[in-house]
Design a protein around this motif. Structure first.
Motif, short mmCIF file in Angstrom:
data_model
loop_
_atom_site.label_atom_id
_atom_site.label_comp_id
_atom_site.label_asym_id
_atom_site.label_seq_id
_atom_site.Cartn_x
_atom_site.Cartn_y
_atom_site.Cartn_z
N GLU A 90 0.84 -1.21 0.00
CA GLU A 90 0.00 0.00 0.00
C GLU A 90 0.87 1.25 0.00
OE1 GLU A 90 -3.13 0.30 -0.41
OE2 GLU A 90 -3.89 -1.72 -0.08
N LEU A 91 1.95 1.21 0.76
CA LEU A 91 2.84 2.38 0.84
C LEU A 91 3.47 2.67 -0.52
CD1 LEU A 91 3.37 4.10 3.32
CD2 LEU A 91 5.46 2.81 3.72
N ALA A 92 3.89 1.62 -1.21
CA ALA A 92 4.50 1.79 -2.54
C ALA A 92 3.48 2.38 -3.52
CB ALA A 92 5.01 0.45 -3.05
N GLN A 93 2.24 1.88 -3.45
CA GLN A 93 1.19 2.41 -4.32
C GLN A 93 0.90 3.87 -4.00
OE1 GLN A 93 -1.87 -1.01 -4.11
NE2 GLN A 93 -2.31 0.03 -6.03
N ALA A 94 0.90 4.19 -2.71
CA ALA A 94 0.63 5.57 -2.29
C ALA A 94 1.66 6.52 -2.87
CB ALA A 94 0.62 5.66 -0.77
N ARG A 95 2.91 6.12 -2.82
CA ARG A 95 3.97 7.00 -3.33
C ARG A 95 3.87 7.16 -4.85
NH1 ARG A 95 8.56 8.89 -4.86
NH2 ARG A 95 9.74 10.17 -3.40
N GLN A 151 3.66 17.32 -4.20
CA GLN A 151 4.97 17.48 -3.57
C GLN A 151 4.89 17.47 -2.05
OE1 GLN A 151 7.84 17.37 -5.27
NE2 GLN A 151 6.53 16.98 -7.04
N GLU A 152 3.83 18.02 -1.51
CA GLU A 152 3.68 18.03 -0.05
C GLU A 152 3.65 16.60 0.50
OE1 GLU A 152 0.50 19.50 3.41
OE2 GLU A 152 0.09 19.86 1.29
N PHE A 153 2.87 15.74 -0.14
CA PHE A 153 2.79 14.34 0.28
C PHE A 153 4.14 13.66 0.13
CE2 PHE A 153 2.25 9.85 -0.43
CZ PHE A 153 1.26 9.46 0.46
N LEU A 154 4.79 13.88 -1.02
CA LEU A 154 6.06 13.22 -1.29
C LEU A 154 7.13 13.63 -0.28
CD1 LEU A 154 6.08 13.50 -5.18
CD2 LEU A 154 5.92 11.38 -3.85
N GLN A 155 7.19 14.90 0.06
CA GLN A 155 8.17 15.36 1.05
C GLN A 155 7.91 14.74 2.42
OE1 GLN A 155 7.94 19.63 0.81
NE2 GLN A 155 8.70 19.66 -1.31
N GLN A 156 6.64 14.69 2.80
CA GLN A 156 6.29 14.08 4.08
C GLN A 156 6.60 12.59 4.07
OE1 GLN A 156 2.16 14.53 5.13
NE2 GLN A 156 2.41 13.60 7.14
N PHE A 157 6.25 11.95 2.95
CA PHE A 157 6.51 10.51 2.80
C PHE A 157 8.00 10.23 2.95
CE2 PHE A 157 7.58 6.72 0.46
CZ PHE A 157 6.50 5.87 0.62
N ASP A 158 8.83 11.01 2.26
CA ASP A 158 10.27 10.75 2.28
C ASP A 158 10.88 11.05 3.64
OD1 ASP A 158 10.16 9.92 -0.33
OD2 ASP A 158 10.66 11.87 -1.17
N GLN A 197 9.35 10.58 6.48
CA GLN A 197 8.93 9.49 7.36
C GLN A 197 9.59 8.16 7.00
OE1 GLN A 197 4.66 9.57 7.03
NE2 GLN A 197 4.43 11.24 8.51
N ASN A 198 9.91 8.00 5.71
CA ASN A 198 10.42 6.69 5.26
C ASN A 198 11.86 6.70 4.83
OD1 ASN A 198 7.79 4.92 5.17
ND2 ASN A 198 7.22 6.90 4.31
N GLY A 199 12.51 7.88 4.94
CA GLY A 199 13.94 7.96 4.67
C GLY A 199 14.33 7.67 3.25
N GLN A 200 13.45 8.09 2.29
CA GLN A 200 13.76 7.87 0.90
C GLN A 200 14.13 9.19 0.25
OE1 GLN A 200 10.72 5.72 -1.17
NE2 GLN A 200 10.31 4.39 0.55
N ALA A 201 14.93 9.11 -0.79
CA ALA A 201 15.35 10.31 -1.50
C ALA A 201 14.21 10.88 -2.32
CB ALA A 201 16.55 10.03 -2.38
N GLY A 202 13.46 9.98 -2.92
CA GLY A 202 12.30 10.41 -3.71
C GLY A 202 12.67 10.91 -5.08
N THR A 203 11.65 10.99 -5.91
CA THR A 203 11.85 11.50 -7.27
C THR A 203 11.20 12.86 -7.37
OG1 THR A 203 10.96 9.30 -7.71
CG2 THR A 203 11.90 10.47 -9.55
N ARG A 204 11.85 13.76 -8.05
CA ARG A 204 11.29 15.10 -8.19
C ARG A 204 11.16 15.44 -9.66
NH1 ARG A 204 10.11 14.05 -4.01
NH2 ARG A 204 10.52 15.01 -2.01
#
Length: 303
Positions: free
Chosen positions: A273-278, A287-294, A296-303
């Motif tokens: 579910e977390l992977a689908q959410a991202r 972007q707000e969700f992605l920043q919060q997600f990263d 909390q989960n320590g990921q670099a994320g894609t921008r």
């Protein structure tokens, strides 16, 4: 000035006044429309043009709202104070006082905001205006909640609910009451009122209203450790967001489903579910969700 010029002016001036008033009224309409669509600079221009033709409470009100939309706090306060002073009807005064309260609340001056809401409430009671009584009772409750006095806020919200004039207002009142109970750790009462908000929004609200109400309900269920209930409500929401191709809301719903599955001990389902959410948040450009997600989960994320 000779007699003929005096007679000519006496004839022309009365005719010019209604024309100016009509032009000012049209500019105020344009100001209100520009404000409604978020074109605040245009709204300011229309309001200032109207005021040059004819000063009125309605023109000052629109100017105050537009300046507030632009974040110009002092300019907004100045215009709204002028609107109150120029008010020719109880309704204009109520609107000015409530908007003054909103400006102070936005600036974090909740006690000052509450005094303006109280003044507007008293004017609404004198005028027998139930709608503005409900609006100001809820605003007073919001100011009290911002000051962490949730018990006092509940009293105001309950009175606001009693005066609600339609299902939309009732849904918002139930949501406010639920939030106050949640802040007081009254999880069962928070869930009870939020369910009422959800059912009302399901019947007559927009997708955003319904999704927001449902997500709040799930958060209250999680706070009250009603994990199966949270799972059930999300099971109703997620298909709706998928069907309506609303990745913004589906991402948030699936993030809460991940939290729910983790609480139920289903680590694999939570990770999925977390992977689908991202992925959905990326699709929505949230972007707000992605920043919060990263965070909390320590990921670099894609921008």
């Amino acid at each position: 000035m000779n007699q003929m010029k005096k007679l000519l002016l006496a004839f022309l001036l009365p005719a010019a006044a209604p024309a100016q008033a009509g032009e000012a009224a049209a500019l105020i309409e344009q100001c209100n429309e520009a404000h409604r669509t978020g074109h605040y600079e245009q709204a300011v221009g229309h309001a200032e043009a109207a005021l040059r033709l004819q000063a009125s409470a309605d023109a000052w009100l629109c100017l105050g709202r537009a300046q507030g939309g632009l974040g110009r706090h002092e300019a907004a306060l100045q215009a709204l104070n002028r609107a109150e002073q120029a008010s020719a009807t109880p309704l204009q005064r109520m609107v000015a006082l409530t908007l003054l309260g909103d400006q102070h609340a936005a600036a974090g001056s909740h006690e000052v905001a509450r005094s303006h809401y109280q003044s507007s409430l008293e004017a609404a009671r004198q005028a027998g205006n139930r709608r503005f009584q409900a609006i100001n009772l809820n605003r007073i409750g919001d100011a009290l909640a911002a000051a962490k006095d949730h018990t006092a806020a509940l009293t105001q919200y309950r009175q606001g609910l009693d005066l609600a004039g339609n299902d939309n207002e009732r849904a918002k009142s139930h949501a406010r009451i639920a939030a106050a109970h949640h802040a007081l750790a009254g999880h069962d009462l928070a869930i009870e009122h939020q369910i009422k908000a959800v059912l009302l929004q399901e019947r007559m609200g927009s997708l955003a209203d319904y999704a927001e109400a449902m997500l709040a309900l799930v958060r209250y269920c999680l706070a009250g450790r009603a994990y199966r209930d949270a799972e059930r409500w999300l099971g109703r929401l997620i298909p709706v967001t998928t069907l309506n191709e609303a990745p913004y809301w589906e991402a948030r719903a699936r993030a809460l489903m991940a939290e729910t599955q983790a609480a139920l001990g289903n680590a694999e389902a939570a990770a999925a579910e977390l992977a689908q959410a991202r992925a959905l948040a990326e699709k929505a450009g949230d972007q707000e969700f992605l920043q919060q997600f990263d965070r909390q989960n320590g990921q670099a994320g894609t921008r």
